[in-house]
Structures are given as structure tokens and as C-alpha cells.
Design a protein around this motif. Structure first.
Motif, PDB file in Angstrom:
ATOM      1  N   ASP A   2       0.672  -1.179   0.015  1.00 46.71           N
ATOM      2  CA  ASP A   2       0.006   0.049  -0.008  1.00 46.71           C
ATOM      3  C   ASP A   2       0.785   1.316  -0.079  1.00 46.71           C
ATOM      4  OD1 ASP A   2      -2.605  -1.468   0.176  1.00 46.71           O
ATOM      5  OD2 ASP A   2      -2.103  -1.647   2.325  1.00 46.71           O
ATOM      6  N   GLU A   3       1.982   0.976   0.822  1.00 48.13           N
ATOM      7  CA  GLU A   3       2.944   2.315   0.773  1.00 48.13           C
ATOM      8  C   GLU A   3       4.410   1.880   1.103  1.00 48.13           C
ATOM      9  OE1 GLU A   3       0.632   5.894   2.988  1.00 48.13           O
ATOM     10  OE2 GLU A   3       1.327   4.704   4.383  1.00 48.13           O
ATOM     11  N   VAL A   4       5.190   2.676   0.506  1.00 47.18           N
ATOM     12  CA  VAL A   4       6.577   2.236   0.951  1.00 47.18           C
ATOM     13  C   VAL A   4       6.912   3.391   1.888  1.00 47.18           C
ATOM     14  CG1 VAL A   4       8.848   2.181  -0.043  1.00 47.18           C
ATOM     15  CG2 VAL A   4       6.948   0.850  -1.318  1.00 47.18           C
ATOM     16  N   ILE A  30      15.420  12.663   0.754  1.00 41.85           N
ATOM     17  CA  ILE A  30      14.451  11.657   0.437  1.00 41.85           C
ATOM     18  C   ILE A  30      13.231  12.337  -0.059  1.00 41.85           C
ATOM     19  CG2 ILE A  30      12.940  10.147   1.632  1.00 41.85           C
ATOM     20  CD1 ILE A  30      15.249   9.318   3.221  1.00 41.85           C
ATOM     21  N   GLU A  31      12.890  13.342   0.458  1.00 41.56           N
ATOM     22  CA  GLU A  31      11.478  14.294  -0.005  1.00 41.56           C
ATOM     23  C   GLU A  31      11.871  14.570  -1.496  1.00 41.56           C
ATOM     24  OE1 GLU A  31      11.517  17.097   3.152  1.00 41.56           O
ATOM     25  OE2 GLU A  31      10.012  16.223   4.322  1.00 41.56           O
ATOM     26  N   PHE A  32      12.904  15.093  -1.987  1.00 41.72           N
ATOM     27  CA  PHE A  32      12.985  15.315  -3.256  1.00 41.72           C
ATOM     28  C   PHE A  32      12.975  14.055  -4.231  1.00 41.72           C
ATOM     29  CE2 PHE A  32      15.541  19.091  -1.968  1.00 41.72           C
ATOM     30  CZ  PHE A  32      14.561  20.162  -2.334  1.00 41.72           C
ATOM     31  N   HIS A  37       5.269  10.629  -5.699  1.00 44.84           N
ATOM     32  CA  HIS A  37       4.839   9.185  -5.896  1.00 44.84           C
ATOM     33  C   HIS A  37       4.047   9.251  -4.407  1.00 44.84           C
ATOM     34  CE1 HIS A  37       7.874   8.125  -8.683  1.00 44.84           C
ATOM     35  NE2 HIS A  37       8.694   8.848  -8.128  1.00 44.84           N
ATOM     36  N   PRO A  38       2.557   8.986  -4.863  1.00 49.40           N
ATOM     37  CA  PRO A  38       1.510   9.027  -3.718  1.00 49.40           C
ATOM     38  C   PRO A  38       1.735   8.110  -2.607  1.00 49.40           C
ATOM     39  CG  PRO A  38       0.515   8.697  -5.925  1.00 49.40           C
ATOM     40  CD  PRO A  38       2.008   9.153  -6.108  1.00 49.40           C
ATOM     41  N   SER A  39       2.507   6.917  -3.250  1.00 49.80           N
ATOM     42  CA  SER A  39       2.549   5.691  -2.238  1.00 49.80           C
ATOM     43  C   SER A  39       3.783   5.803  -1.599  1.00 49.80           C
ATOM     44  CB  SER A  39       2.284   4.507  -3.076  1.00 49.80           C
ATOM     45  OG  SER A  39       1.189   4.255  -3.725  1.00 49.80           O
ATOM     46  N   PHE A  40       4.654   6.974  -1.799  1.00 50.31           N
ATOM     47  CA  PHE A  40       6.226   6.541  -0.985  1.00 50.31           C
ATOM     48  C   PHE A  40       5.863   7.948   0.054  1.00 50.31           C
ATOM     49  CE2 PHE A  40       8.869   5.675  -4.890  1.00 50.31           C
ATOM     50  CZ  PHE A  40       8.313   4.328  -4.795  1.00 50.31           C
ATOM     51  N   ARG A  41       6.414   7.673   1.199  1.00 53.24           N
ATOM     52  CA  ARG A  41       6.410   8.541   2.511  1.00 53.24           C
ATOM     53  C   ARG A  41       7.722   8.365   3.099  1.00 53.24           C
ATOM     54  NH1 ARG A  41       2.193   7.140   7.359  1.00 53.24           N
ATOM     55  NH2 ARG A  41       3.344   8.283   8.886  1.00 53.24           N
ATOM     56  N   LEU A  42       8.040   9.536   3.597  1.00 55.34           N
ATOM     57  CA  LEU A  42       9.068   9.700   4.381  1.00 55.34           C
ATOM     58  C   LEU A  42       8.598   9.760   5.909  1.00 55.34           C
ATOM     59  CD1 LEU A  42      12.231  10.928   5.446  1.00 55.34           C
ATOM     60  CD2 LEU A  42      11.232  13.087   5.215  1.00 55.34           C
TER      61      LEU A  42
END
Length: 170
Positions: A2-4, A30-32, A37-42
Motif C-alpha cells: 500500500d505504501e513504501v 528523500i523528500e526530493f 509518488h503518492p505511495s512513497f512516504r518519509l
């Protein structure tokens, strides 16, 4: 998945006493890198916690926050080899499915070491083989220190951040 989640370590236990990039800089890169990518999260979970960043502590915290979470730990072949040396590796393998990914042009991770640990019936392990790209953070840092380009090796926004902030220059 669902998310990475990308979770930078505050203080990697294997680098205690070594100079590492400031946490703020690593988080910004990482944010850059994951922008758009909506499924990527810091997650700054480890940055916000004091002391060495142990994977087992992070997994336990994630489960405590939401016991319904199904966790997957994505690690490279080099980390698969070293996982038995990590803090409480048996517990790590109980809390998360290990997703072992090849590194560069190296062969698929050797996972027999994990299969021989603890209860092999309870081991949740996924082997992932991706097209080989010889790329590592240490190679990128070395290229920058040598004044060489990292164009196309990192997202453009990260490349610009590294240049503007004079990161890894000798």
C-alpha cells in the motif's frame, strides 16, 4: 504494498563514531527523491528517537502504533548477509516479511542464512530480482568528492540539492 516508507536512521549502529550526513539533509534528499509518488512516504520515526537506530525498535514501534499493520522490510543483498548480526534478528523476522533485493549486477541475495535461523516454518521471505544497476550511496558520494557528475544516477532534484548544498565535496 500500500505504501513504501523511507525511514532514515538517526544513528546507524554500525556507523557509531563515523561522520554521517546531517539528518535534516538526508530527510530533504528523500523528500526530493520521492516527490510525486503518492505511495512513497518519509517517516522521521528514527530521526525523532534518540540513540542508535535499531530495526527491531522501529518495527516494534510501528506495530505498537497500529497492530493491524502488515510490515515488509525491504533490504539489499548485503543486508541479508548481515541480518543475523543485527539486534534480535529472529524477532525482526517474526515482525516483518523480509523482502530481499539484489544489488547492482550481483546475483540474487543468498537467503539460506535466514532460512537456517530460528523457526524456518515461520520465516516470511520474498526474493526480488531487479535489473542490475551498479549504484550505491558510497559510489555517489565518491563521485561527488572526485568532482564527477551524478546526473541520471539520482533524481534531478536530489542532484541539484547535493550541488547547492556542497554535499560530499572533499
Amino acid at each position: 504494498l500500500d505504501e513504501v516508507w523511507f525511514i532514515p536512521a538517526a544513528q546507524p549502529p554500525h556507523k557509531i563514531g563515523a561522520a554521517i550526513s546531517p539528518a535534516k539533509s538526508r530527510c530533504e534528499m528523500i523528500e526530493f527523491a520521492i516527490a510525486g509518488h503518492p505511495s512513497f512516504r518519509l517517516s522521521k520515526l528514527e530521526i525523532d528517537r534518540s540513540g542508535p537506530s535499531y530495526t527491531i525498535t522501529t518495527l516494534e514501534q510501528l506495530i505498537a502504533e497500529d497492530p493491524s499493520r502488515e510490515l515488509f522490510l525491504l533490504i539489499g543483498a548485503d543486508s541479508v548477509r548481515d541480518l543475523p548480526l543485527w539486534r534480535e534478528p529472529d524477532k525482526i523476522m517474526k515482525l516483518a516479511t523480509i523482502v530481499a533485493v539484489n544489488r547492482g549486477r550481483l546475483p540474487a541475495p543468498e537467503t539460506s542464512v535466514l532460512r537456517s535461523m530460528g523457526d524456518p516454518a515461520g520465516l516470511r521471505l520474498i526474493d526480488v530480482t531487479m535489473p542490475g544497476i551498479d549504484l550505491s550511496a558510497s559510489d555517489i558520494r565518491r563521485r561527488i568528492a572526485e568532482g564527477r557528475s551524478v546526473r541520471y544516477l539520482v533524481p534531478r532534484a536530489v542532484e541539484m540539492y547535493l550541488h547547492e548544498n556542497r554535499m560530499y565535496r572533499s
